[in-house]
Design a protein around this motif. Sequence first.
Motif, short mmCIF file in Angstrom:
data_model
loop_
_atom_site.label_atom_id
_atom_site.label_comp_id
_atom_site.label_asym_id
_atom_site.label_seq_id
_atom_site.Cartn_x
_atom_site.Cartn_y
_atom_site.Cartn_z
N LEU A 287 15.89 28.72 33.75
CA LEU A 287 14.88 29.53 33.08
C LEU A 287 14.85 29.28 31.58
O LEU A 287 13.83 29.49 30.92
CB LEU A 287 15.13 31.02 33.34
N LYS A 288 15.97 28.79 31.02
CA LYS A 288 16.04 28.52 29.58
C LYS A 288 15.57 27.12 29.23
O LYS A 288 15.51 26.76 28.04
CB LYS A 288 17.48 28.71 29.09
N SER A 289 15.22 26.34 30.23
CA SER A 289 14.76 24.97 29.98
C SER A 289 13.45 24.97 29.21
O SER A 289 12.62 25.87 29.35
CB SER A 289 14.57 24.22 31.31
N GLU A 290 13.25 23.94 28.39
CA GLU A 290 11.99 23.81 27.65
C GLU A 290 10.88 23.23 28.52
O GLU A 290 9.71 23.27 28.13
CB GLU A 290 12.20 22.92 26.42
N ASN A 291 11.24 22.71 29.68
CA ASN A 291 10.25 22.12 30.59
C ASN A 291 9.65 23.22 31.47
O ASN A 291 10.37 23.92 32.18
CB ASN A 291 10.92 21.05 31.46
N SER A 292 8.35 23.37 31.41
CA SER A 292 7.69 24.45 32.15
C SER A 292 7.83 24.28 33.66
O SER A 292 7.89 25.27 34.39
CB SER A 292 6.21 24.53 31.77
N SER B 276 9.28 27.16 36.03
CA SER B 276 8.40 27.76 37.04
C SER B 276 9.07 27.84 38.40
O SER B 276 8.94 28.84 39.11
CB SER B 276 7.08 26.98 37.12
N GLY B 277 9.78 26.80 38.81
CA GLY B 277 10.46 26.83 40.10
C GLY B 277 11.54 27.89 40.14
O GLY B 277 11.68 28.63 41.12
N ALA B 278 12.32 27.98 39.04
CA ALA B 278 13.37 29.00 38.97
C ALA B 278 12.77 30.40 38.96
O ALA B 278 13.31 31.32 39.58
CB ALA B 278 14.21 28.77 37.72
N ALA B 279 11.65 30.55 38.25
CA ALA B 279 10.99 31.86 38.19
C ALA B 279 10.51 32.28 39.56
O ALA B 279 10.61 33.44 39.95
CB ALA B 279 9.82 31.81 37.22
N SER B 280 9.97 31.32 40.32
CA SER B 280 9.49 31.61 41.67
C SER B 280 10.65 32.08 42.56
O SER B 280 10.52 33.04 43.31
CB SER B 280 8.83 30.37 42.26
N ALA B 281 11.80 31.40 42.44
CA ALA B 281 12.95 31.78 43.25
C ALA B 281 13.46 33.16 42.87
O ALA B 281 13.77 34.00 43.72
CB ALA B 281 14.06 30.74 43.08
N MET C 210 16.80 18.43 37.06
CA MET C 210 16.60 19.88 36.95
C MET C 210 15.33 20.33 37.66
O MET C 210 15.29 21.40 38.26
CB MET C 210 16.56 20.28 35.47
N ILE C 211 14.28 19.49 37.59
CA ILE C 211 13.05 19.82 38.31
C ILE C 211 13.30 19.84 39.81
O ILE C 211 12.85 20.75 40.52
CB ILE C 211 11.93 18.81 37.96
N VAL C 212 14.05 18.83 40.30
CA VAL C 212 14.35 18.77 41.73
C VAL C 212 15.16 20.00 42.16
O VAL C 212 14.87 20.63 43.19
CB VAL C 212 15.14 17.48 42.05
N ALA C 213 16.17 20.36 41.37
CA ALA C 213 16.98 21.53 41.70
C ALA C 213 16.13 22.80 41.68
O ALA C 213 16.25 23.67 42.55
CB ALA C 213 18.13 21.65 40.70
N SER C 214 15.26 22.90 40.69
CA SER C 214 14.39 24.07 40.58
C SER C 214 13.46 24.20 41.78
O SER C 214 13.28 25.29 42.33
CB SER C 214 13.57 23.97 39.28
N GLU C 215 12.88 23.08 42.22
CA GLU C 215 11.99 23.10 43.38
C GLU C 215 12.74 23.43 44.66
O GLU C 215 12.21 24.10 45.56
CB GLU C 215 11.27 21.75 43.52
N LEU C 216 13.99 22.98 44.75
CA LEU C 216 14.80 23.32 45.92
C LEU C 216 15.06 24.83 45.98
O LEU C 216 14.93 25.44 47.05
CB LEU C 216 16.14 22.57 45.86
N LEU C 217 15.40 25.41 44.84
CA LEU C 217 15.62 26.86 44.82
C LEU C 217 14.35 27.62 45.18
O LEU C 217 14.40 28.62 45.89
CB LEU C 217 16.10 27.29 43.44
N VAL D 265 9.44 35.15 30.51
CA VAL D 265 9.30 33.88 31.23
C VAL D 265 7.93 33.80 31.91
O VAL D 265 7.23 32.78 31.82
CB VAL D 265 10.42 33.72 32.28
N ALA D 266 7.54 34.88 32.58
CA ALA D 266 6.25 34.90 33.27
C ALA D 266 5.10 34.72 32.28
O ALA D 266 4.15 33.96 32.52
CB ALA D 266 6.07 36.21 34.03
N ALA D 267 5.18 35.42 31.13
CA ALA D 267 4.13 35.31 30.12
C ALA D 267 4.06 33.89 29.56
O ALA D 267 2.96 33.36 29.32
CB ALA D 267 4.39 36.31 28.99
N ASP D 268 5.22 33.25 29.38
CA ASP D 268 5.23 31.86 28.90
C ASP D 268 4.57 30.91 29.90
O ASP D 268 3.83 30.00 29.52
CB ASP D 268 6.67 31.40 28.64
N LEU D 269 4.86 31.13 31.19
CA LEU D 269 4.28 30.28 32.23
C LEU D 269 2.76 30.42 32.30
O LEU D 269 2.06 29.47 32.67
CB LEU D 269 4.90 30.59 33.59
#
Length: 589
Positions: free
Chosen positions: A90-95, A99-104, A57-64, A128-132
Amino acid sequence: DSVNPGDQMSHSMRKAVLTASLLLGKGDVGAWALEKGWPNAVDEIMTLITSREETAMIVASELLSAASTVEKSRPMLAPLMQRGGIETLLKSENSNVRSGAASALAKVGLGDKTLSHDEGEVLGLLQVAADLLEIDDDNSEGNETTLERGVELLSYLCSKTMVKEEVAHGFKSIKSELTALERLVAISNSKVIDNDTASAGVMAYGLATAFSLLPVSLQTLRKEAFEGKDITMEQYDELQKMGKTQEEKELATQQEEELDTESMVSQRIVQLAKANVPQALVSLMNSDPTEQTKNILLTAMLRMATEPSVRGIMIQQGVLSTVIKVEKGLTPSDTSKNNLQKARFTIAKLLITTNPSLLQTSQRLGSISPLLQLVHDHTSTDLQTFEALLSLTNLGSLDDETKNKIISSKGLSILSYAMFSEHNMVRRAATETMSNLVSHPEMQRHLAQEDKLKLWVAFAYDYEENFECARAAAGCLAMATSGGPHCEDICKTLVKLPRFKTMAMGVLECGNLELMHRILVMCTNLVHWGETLKEAVERAGVLAFCRLYLERFGGRGGNEAELEFGEKDLQMMGVTIDLAKEIVTGFDS
């Protein structure tokens, strides 16, 4: 079909990492790889997203995130958004996943009109932004990237009025005791921003952008976009309406009614000041930002300074001292010139209403040269020039030290030039600033010159076209003839001017008590300077006017009642009657 699912997942992850690297290094090549070089890319990326495997999921998020930075690859993200891929991340518990999805989403999703107008979706992104933003700013690479993306997403969201209102009035993450705004201020003051890294620079830019968007309305942003153009915003809107149906016009009118108001902006600025945003802006300015980031920070300061009630707080938190220093170490570029003008304009805004006695000496004297340069700069707008002059008037009213600084900074020549402005309010403000300097020997020497003094006589007589300017000029003549090292020279020059008689009698006969008061003071002063000047006053018709004035209004039970004056005017009339008596007595004695 015979490939082990685990090997397939690993293979997809390797392709995702390679594609992301290409997108970040060679954008066009990466876009081609995502669209043409990777068959079934969308399906494989969705598999990574829904795998529940943290690394995948991290890899996919960074790709996006990487794909969203390249314009040609952004269309490839639309299917992933439609299938709920970004929402899942965006619903993942891993920040790091979020963060990658939020950036995209910040770069692609907010451009989608349906999403950007969905209040629920926008508020979800704000959460999401406030959580990050709650990630510890401990300089670790992962945390710094997550913070950067939280700031980035929030800076995009702050372009929306609804988000501005939420952030300014206390929106916060459910994970934090601090509001999102307080968290932005804390990050601005943290060691993360002081790092000499690309990430720190990007974060400073994002923070500056967010802070600059909060104290401004969309209407003002549109007006700013039309500055320097051949057409105004209002003219453009009228042209647009010509091509719309009646229904579309009604819808546009309804949308205009829902826009940000000046009152809402003022309230937000007050909340920003309470949250110590001015201090955060100063910290960011001191972190050696790029010229572009500095430009946005100065824009934020300037916008906040439009609210009079927060100017004192801004000065206390270091904004004035910071913008005064902007002139030092400038590079000769268009951006730095723009920064300099914004810094000078901010000084002007801050000092219009600030009590100069509350300023430090370095602040008070350090502000004078930038303000004079703003007046002198031919690229300054009338508003910038006007407000700089108001601030100089305010500062010059304090003491001789300030007047000396204005004079020594070539103030007389700069202000004299401003008196010829085509704009009435600029001309009046320049006249008032000069009048404040009348007690200074150099200003008196200036007025003793015939070609300089005749301008003041002309301004005093121009009461029908520019009353405020005439009042200031008449006041200056009254003060200039009352005493000083060059007073006698001024008086002698004044009565020799061809328009002296026209001005004196014209103002006395105009019926305005404020102007009459000033000219009567001037004439009283002239009478006290000896026979030659007394004769000049008499030849001008002033003595005859005073006798008639006293004859009609000077005795007990006079004719004041027929004028229907208020109490304030009656008091002023009493002062003018006393001055007329003094002039007549000066001749009779």
